[in-house]
Every structure is written in structure tokens, then in C-alpha cells.
Design a protein around this motif. Sequence first.
Motif, PDB file in Angstrom:
ATOM      1  N   SER A 153     -32.634   2.721   3.280  1.00  0.00           N
ATOM      2  CA  SER A 153     -31.714   1.754   2.676  1.00  0.00           C
ATOM      3  C   SER A 153     -32.239   0.340   2.873  1.00  0.00           C
ATOM      4  CB  SER A 153     -30.311   1.896   3.266  1.00  0.00           C
ATOM      5  OG  SER A 153     -30.299   1.598   4.649  1.00  0.00           O
ATOM      6  N   SER A 154     -31.984  -0.510   1.882  1.00  0.00           N
ATOM      7  CA  SER A 154     -32.491  -1.877   1.917  1.00  0.00           C
ATOM      8  C   SER A 154     -31.458  -2.836   2.495  1.00  0.00           C
ATOM      9  CB  SER A 154     -32.888  -2.332   0.506  1.00  0.00           C
ATOM     10  OG  SER A 154     -31.746  -2.409  -0.321  1.00  0.00           O
ATOM     11  N   ILE A 155     -31.943  -3.958   2.990  1.00  0.00           N
ATOM     12  CA  ILE A 155     -31.045  -4.976   3.537  1.00  0.00           C
ATOM     13  C   ILE A 155     -30.100  -5.477   2.443  1.00  0.00           C
ATOM     14  CG2 ILE A 155     -30.900  -7.241   4.625  1.00  0.00           C
ATOM     15  CD1 ILE A 155     -32.027  -5.094   6.466  1.00  0.00           C
ATOM     16  N   GLY A 156     -30.608  -5.649   1.225  1.00  0.00           N
ATOM     17  CA  GLY A 156     -29.749  -6.095   0.135  1.00  0.00           C
ATOM     18  C   GLY A 156     -28.637  -5.112  -0.161  1.00  0.00           C
ATOM     19  N   GLY A 157     -28.964  -3.825  -0.172  1.00  0.00           N
ATOM     20  CA  GLY A 157     -27.937  -2.813  -0.384  1.00  0.00           C
ATOM     21  C   GLY A 157     -26.947  -2.769   0.756  1.00  0.00           C
ATOM     22  N   ASN A 158     -27.437  -2.947   1.982  1.00  0.00           N
ATOM     23  CA  ASN A 158     -26.539  -2.994   3.141  1.00  0.00           C
ATOM     24  C   ASN A 158     -25.568  -4.162   3.029  1.00  0.00           C
ATOM     25  OD1 ASN A 158     -29.037  -2.003   5.675  1.00  0.00           O
ATOM     26  ND2 ASN A 158     -28.014  -0.816   4.097  1.00  0.00           N
ATOM     27  N   ILE A 159     -26.071  -5.295   2.533  1.00  0.00           N
ATOM     28  CA  ILE A 159     -25.207  -6.465   2.355  1.00  0.00           C
ATOM     29  C   ILE A 159     -24.183  -6.204   1.251  1.00  0.00           C
ATOM     30  CG2 ILE A 159     -25.198  -8.861   1.535  1.00  0.00           C
ATOM     31  CD1 ILE A 159     -27.899  -9.185   3.028  1.00  0.00           C
ATOM     32  N   ALA A 160     -24.613  -5.554   0.179  1.00  0.00           N
ATOM     33  CA  ALA A 160     -23.711  -5.309  -0.951  1.00  0.00           C
ATOM     34  C   ALA A 160     -22.502  -4.475  -0.544  1.00  0.00           C
ATOM     35  CB  ALA A 160     -24.468  -4.615  -2.083  1.00  0.00           C
ATOM     36  N   THR A 161     -22.703  -3.529   0.367  1.00  0.00           N
ATOM     37  CA  THR A 161     -21.593  -2.656   0.770  1.00  0.00           C
ATOM     38  C   THR A 161     -21.032  -3.003   2.140  1.00  0.00           C
ATOM     39  OG1 THR A 161     -23.140  -1.034   1.735  1.00  0.00           O
ATOM     40  CG2 THR A 161     -22.519  -0.725  -0.577  1.00  0.00           C
ATOM     41  N   ASN A 162     -21.559  -4.066   2.776  1.00  0.00           N
ATOM     42  CA  ASN A 162     -21.174  -4.368   4.162  1.00  0.00           C
ATOM     43  C   ASN A 162     -21.350  -3.122   5.017  1.00  0.00           C
ATOM     44  OD1 ASN A 162     -20.291  -5.903   6.353  1.00  0.00           O
ATOM     45  ND2 ASN A 162     -18.136  -5.431   5.990  1.00  0.00           N
ATOM     46  N   ALA A 163     -22.544  -2.552   4.943  1.00  0.00           N
ATOM     47  CA  ALA A 163     -22.828  -1.279   5.597  1.00  0.00           C
ATOM     48  C   ALA A 163     -22.598  -1.359   7.093  1.00  0.00           C
ATOM     49  CB  ALA A 163     -24.273  -0.853   5.308  1.00  0.00           C
ATOM     50  N   GLY A 164     -22.241  -0.229   7.657  1.00  0.00           N
ATOM     51  CA  GLY A 164     -21.982  -0.151   9.085  1.00  0.00           C
ATOM     52  C   GLY A 164     -23.087   0.596   9.800  1.00  0.00           C
TER      53      GLY A 164
END
Length: 470
Positions: free
Chosen positions: A153-164
Motif C-alpha cells: 500500500s502507498s502512503i497516498g492511499g493510506n492518507i486517502a483512507t486514513n489507514a490504521g
Amino acid sequence: MTSPVLAPSALDALVAALQERHPEIEVRPSSPATVDYLHDAATRLAPAGSASTIGPAVALPASPEHVQDLVRIAAEHGVPVVPRGAGSGLSGGASATTGELVISTERLTRILEVSPEDEVAVVEPGVLNAELNAHLAPLGLFYAPDPASWRISSIGGNIATNAGGLRCAKYGVTRESVLALDVVLADGSLISVGHRSIKGVTGLDLVSLFVGSEGVLGIVVAATVRLRPIPAARRTVTAFFDSTAEGAAALAAITASRVRPSIVEFFDEPTLVSIDRHSHSRLRERGGSLLLIELDGFGIAEQFAELRDALTAVGGRVQAETDADGEVLWELRRSGRGFDLDSWFSGGDIAVPKSRIPEVYAYFAVLQERYGVEVSAVAHAGDGNLHPLITLRIPDGADPSAPPATLHDATDDLVRFALSVGGTVSGEHGIGTVKRELAAVELSPRTLAAQHALKAALDPTGLFNPGKAF
């Protein structure tokens, strides 16, 4: 907001304009070669969305300026834009149609800066979570958010979903580690929001607005993220219990202690059985449920002693694992649970106040009796985030691509129960397309109206990611 139905010529004209005006940007026309960009990890498994053999148009920018150019020309042609990271999302937030332009950030992979003195890094959105941490390790630093998909997973995708992820119990979700963002808006302008400093209260907190917005407000092209020192020590601890109910109840003993683990994961009995069957492990032989815990920092021996006493007092069989065994256990947590191809299944995530976790597990029996399904869950128990799996055996002769309504009804019932005990529809996967109806149950009409107003202020024509999140 739903995606408009476009004539094929609109997308064709956009692609032609991009190729003429910006030949330096790679653009792939809609074709069978782009079909993978129709889906993310959630919708790729959805029978209703898997039949198309033609994908969307895809642009692969290599700089923030490329992203700006792409957005401006897409707006000129009235073609909706779907921002996309690595496509590992689990809510349909990066799914697309053949009438849309996917702007993929997979080539924006530069680590622009690392400052050990400030404990920050500046990265482009296509940097993978695992790659950033590999880069930081020699400096004695790490980036705390660690979704189970951290390798891909990418940092941008993590930011988009507020990943945990696993370490949220101690270090928080992605939002707690993002200090500033560079974002391309729907008019092609580039804005910077947030602060490089840890503190900063000038203006509204637009960073928190963009984090978790699932690409409906803008496209992140750079992020300033907070780093932390790699802990002095880490130790994996297991606590097995005789039943799911006993293990879930034991979570209160951790909260009542003075120990604050970096990770607290809970496995119910069906999850242990599933992992053993899929990964050839033998966890179920050790107990009917498992608390898998990581301690970190100084005073590991003292932390372990207090935690051991607290969990032993409530029936736990507590053991400090070797480093090698710990690595195996964490890999089983991330990827050990399998899926039975002879069953329909529904997954997802919910979150509840962690004191209510035992009630959620107890409610599984109600769902099983009411709908004839099987229900299990693995949980980020340190912060109340559960990942349920609801399954139903496919009868002989039934169409595997047509799950019955009872599966949807059971999933809906569980989410509504989570809401009834103070929980939320999604703890970290986002809303995307998969949970839009359920999100409308959680959010009041006035709250939804406020969110639509924010969307309209930043993206008045609905260019970005139509049909997602709201």
C-alpha cells in the motif's frame, strides 16, 4: 453524487488532447490493457463489477506539475477523475468506469527529504509504506502507521483512507502522523496545507480534512509525515484463553493495567481455525482465542511482568515469544487467514469503543441464528477496530456470483449493532462505494449536507472521484 454517463467521444477527445499537448505524460487509452484499473482490492472480488473487459483511460504522471496538467484538461473535457494509489483499498474508493480518467500516483515515488533533527520526512504519494520504513531504518527512525497491506500500500492511499493498522493502539492512525500536504485541487491549482512543525493552529485544520477524504476533494502530491525513533526493544507476547468470550473480556485487564502495548490484536476461535487451515499452523491447539500483543520501548521486562500478571489473573496463558516465533505470528496475523472458495463471504471493518468489543463478539451468535451465516472477526483490539468475516456456504447448483440477500442483511445488521453501541461504519478502510448506504445511516442529514457543501466548495463540478464516500 453519481458518475455521469459519457459518450465515448468525450474520453477519446481527452486522451487525444493529452497526447497532443503533453506527450511527456504517459496516457493509456481505455482498452483491455487497462482493465485492472477498474477495481481496487474490494471491487475486484465483486461479481457484479468483474465482467467488463475494457478498462478506463489511465494517466501516469511523474511530477506534481503533470498532475496539475491532467486535472485541468480533464476538467476542460468534463471527464471525471479517479485518483488512485496502489489499488490495495478495501472499500471501492479507487474503482473506476470506462468513462473516467484514472490518475495513478504509482510513479510519484520519490522520498524528497528526511530530517532526523525534525523527525519528519517529505514523500510523494506513490512511496510504499514498507519502502519508506526500509529507507528510515538505518537512521533509527520509523513511520508508525502500518496497515496489514504495508508491503504493497502507498502512503497516498493510506492518507486517502486514513489507514490504521496494528500499531494504532499506541501511535494512532495515519492522521496522527501527517503534518502537511501538497494537494492539487479541481481547478488544477496546487495548495500546501498544514505545518512542518509538530504544533500549528493557524487557520482551519485542512490537513485533517484531506486525510481520509478518499480522493473526493483533491489529489495529494506530497506529504510531510511525522517520524519516530525505533523503540529500544520490542517483545511479542501471546495470551491464549479457553474461549472467545473469555479472551474478549480479558481486554479490560490490559486497559486497567499501567502497560500500554503498541499492538493488541484479538483472534476469536473461528479465526484461529481458519488460520490453521490456510497456513498449516497450530494455534487452535493452544487455546480457543488469542491476544497477540507487542510491547515496545524501555523497561520491557517490567512491562511484561505487569501484563502477565494482569492477564493471568483473568485466565490467560501468557508467554513471551522468541523473536523468530514472534515474526511468524505477526505474519500469520497479516496474511494467515484464508477464504473458503465454497462459500460466499462479506468482509469489511467496523469500530466500537473498546469496552464494547465483548458485546460485538457475543452478537455474532445472534447473526448466526438469525441469518444462517458463520461470523468471525480479527480485531485491532487496542483501539476497538474489528474486521468481521461473514460467510455462507454455496449450495450445490447455486450461482457463485450471485450471493443471496441474507449475506447483505447480516452485514447490515452487524454494522447497525456497532452503531448502537457507539461505534462507526468504518474504522480504517473508508467508505468508497461499498459502504455509502451504511454511512448515510451513521451520519445525520445535516452532517451529510455539510460534507456536500465542503465538496462543492473545493470541487464545484464534481470532477474528483464521483460516486465515492458520500
